[in-house]
Design a protein around this motif. Structure first.
Motif, short mmCIF file in Angstrom:
data_model
loop_
_atom_site.label_atom_id
_atom_site.label_comp_id
_atom_site.label_asym_id
_atom_site.label_seq_id
_atom_site.Cartn_x
_atom_site.Cartn_y
_atom_site.Cartn_z
N MET A 66 0.80 -1.24 0.00
CA MET A 66 0.00 0.00 0.00
C MET A 66 0.84 1.29 0.00
O MET A 66 0.51 2.22 -0.73
CB MET A 66 -0.99 0.00 1.18
N PRO A 67 1.93 1.37 0.80
CA PRO A 67 2.70 2.62 0.80
C PRO A 67 3.30 2.94 -0.57
O PRO A 67 3.62 4.10 -0.84
CB PRO A 67 3.82 2.36 1.82
N GLY A 68 3.43 1.96 -1.42
CA GLY A 68 4.04 2.19 -2.74
C GLY A 68 3.01 2.40 -3.84
O GLY A 68 3.34 2.29 -5.02
N LEU A 69 1.77 2.66 -3.46
CA LEU A 69 0.74 2.85 -4.48
C LEU A 69 0.36 4.31 -4.63
O LEU A 69 0.27 5.05 -3.66
CB LEU A 69 -0.51 2.03 -4.12
N THR A 70 0.14 4.68 -5.88
CA THR A 70 -0.45 5.98 -6.20
C THR A 70 -1.95 5.76 -6.28
O THR A 70 -2.39 4.77 -6.87
CB THR A 70 0.12 6.48 -7.54
N HIS A 71 -2.71 6.65 -5.68
CA HIS A 71 -4.15 6.38 -5.55
C HIS A 71 -4.95 6.92 -6.73
O HIS A 71 -5.53 8.01 -6.67
CB HIS A 71 -4.64 6.85 -4.18
N TRP A 72 -4.98 6.13 -7.76
CA TRP A 72 -5.72 6.46 -8.98
C TRP A 72 -7.20 6.62 -8.69
O TRP A 72 -7.92 7.27 -9.42
CB TRP A 72 -5.52 5.36 -10.02
N GLU A 73 -7.64 5.98 -7.62
CA GLU A 73 -9.06 6.00 -7.30
C GLU A 73 -9.45 7.24 -6.47
O GLU A 73 -10.61 7.46 -6.18
CB GLU A 73 -9.41 4.69 -6.57
#
Ligand code: PLP
Length: 472
Positions: A66-73
């Motif tokens: 999760m910390p490595g995700l960009t929140h496209w949503e």
């Protein structure tokens, strides 16, 4: 390994997690701020020999991934183009994953093919496309465009390149604007034309292809012994959603007997609103058309619609079914493996069906219209502000702008705007990306989330103002 009981328990927990994520995502920093290698260092260098507990696995997902995700949503995601989804689409994807259906031919799941048949017709109606066209759902616009190039190539050579390769064939030329999506470059290479035979046509001040320049290029290529084959008309470029003049480009294609492909990958979504169909005026002259519901029509990636005028040419290009394997059914059903490159295909029509039915066309039009209205609102703020300027016209919901206090050089403006965007993104409240238009560093704002509100848009503008003020 999960058994039925533990699957159910974990699935229910997951649904709770998903719901909470969707509720909270707008408060997350939009852009992940990890350093390169940081996530990889959290993941073991080799695989586990023994089974691990699902709970442990899920914990690792939360803590390490999760910390490595960009929140496209996130509705504060205003970068690139959206890959917007919706709750109905997510649920359909859960079903698709559960069923694991392969829709390569009609017989491998009749419902997958027949729902797709119907959805292609629904979308044709919804987008105002010619009724005589046929199409199928593909993974990406890149692949749709590759199909168009290959089909144009084969149709023009009476399927000889498929048979004998390029030997003794003329040198074909492909045309698009300087602002066309980079997938055309890649596809021209893959289709064997050679990148030097991709001719990029100059654009006007609105970044749309200049048809007179196209015709000049075609004429001079013919004189030089080349064979013009294919023109790609952008209905919404990636840089600035510029709209090439389809009607005029179509007339040129007819005059020189060229394949006309329309790349509506992004802006095609706006065609569901009749007022936006000025962009598709002349569409009946096109030979092929691609549009991605996975960008701005609230359908999970991947879902790309590819239509053609000449269905037989498409099938002749891709079909590998030997005559003796053809069955009675082949004349009355679609075997979609013959409509594109790959054999296996996902059951993508299900999510599109869920999306269209759960919103209804009316609501979809309302949302898309709002996004476009809010882009115009933002444009107005920029126009009225002394220290900002617009760098491209707004055709749908993308706003291209920059800070410009008219006191510093072009070079200094570029680095100022680059720094401004960096500061905004690092702060994590919103995320935007950039392009270069006429050498000017351009900030791109695009609002396409189905649950975007005017408040999100106003906040975003305030954030831009605050950062510009601080940096100035
Ligand atoms: C995004 C985009 C593409 C490529 O889409 P994929 O589905 O990712 O291949 C092509 N053309 C335009 C105009 C786009 O905006």
């Amino acid at each position: 390994m999960l058994n039925n009981q533990s699957f159910k328990e974990e699935a229910l927990k997951l649904v709770n997690w998903m719901t909470q994520y969707l509720e909270e995502v707008e408060h997350y920093p939009v852009l992940s701020n990890v350093k390169p290698g940081e996530i990889a260092s959290e993941i073991p260098d080799t695989y586990p020999e023994e089974a691990e507990k699902f709970q442990k696995l899920f914990l690792d997902f939360e803590e390490k991934i999760m910390p490595g995700l960009t929140h496209w949503e996130s509705p504060n995601f205003f970068a690139y183009f959206p890959a917007s989804k919706s709750k109905a689409s997510i649920l359909a994807e859960m079903l698709t994953a559960t069923l694991g259906v392969q829709g390569m031919v009609w017989a491998t799941s009749p419902a997958a093919t027949e729902l797709e048949d119907k959805l292609m017709i629904w979308m044709q109606q919804l987008l105002g496309l010619p009724q005589a066209w046929s199409g199928s759902i593909q993974d990406t616009a890149s692949n749709g465009t590759l199909n168009a190039l290959l089909t144009a190539r084969e149709k023009a050579t009476n399927y000889q390149i498929n048979q004998n390769g390029f030997r003794e064939q003329p040198v074909f030329r492909i045309y698009c604007s300087e602002q066309a999506h980079s997938s055309i470059d890649k596809n021209v290479k893959i289709a064997g034309f050679g990148i030097n035979n991709l001719v990029k046509i100059e654009v006007d001040e609105s970044f749309a292809l200049i048809p007179e320049k196209l015709e000049e290029a075609i004429k001079s290529d013919i004189e030089a012994g080349y064979q013009p084959l294919f023109v790609m008309n952008a209905l919404g470029t990636t840089g600035s959603t510029a709209v090439d003049p389809l009607e005029k480009v179509g007339a040129i294609c007819q005059k020189y007997n060229l394949w006309l492909h329309v790349d509506a990958a992004y802006s095609g979504a706006a065609l569901i609103i009749p007022e936006f169909r000025w962009m598709s005026k002349g569409i009946e002259k096109a030979d092929s058309f691609v549009f991605n519901p996975h960008k701005w029509l609230f359908t999970n990636f991947d879902c790309s619609l590819y239509y053609v005028k000449d269905k037989q040419a498409l099938i002749n290009t891709f079909s590998i079914t030997p005559e003796y394997l053809k069955t009675e059914n082949d004349d009355i059903v679609n075997n979609y493996r013959d409509w594109h490159i790959q054999l296996g295909r996902r059951f993508r029509s299900l999510k599109l069906w869920f999306v269209i039915r759960s919103f209804g066309a009316k609501k979809l039009r309302t949302i898309i219209q709002q996004h476009c209205d809010w882009a115009l609102w933002l444009k107005q703020q920029i126009d009225e502000h002394n220290d900002f300027e617009m760098l491209a016209p707004v055709s749908v919901n993308l706003v291209c702008f920059r800070f410009n206090n008219r006191k510093i050089s072009e070079e200094a403006l570029n680095s100022f705007n680059e720094k401004l965007l960096k500061n905004i993104n690092e702060a994590g409240k919103i995320y935007m990306t950039h392009t270069k238009l006429n050498g000017k560093y351009t900030i791109r704002w695009v609002g396409g989330h189905p649950e975007l509100t005017k408040t999100h848009v106003e906040k975003a503008w305030q954030i831009v103002l605050d950062h510009a003020c601080k940096l100035n």
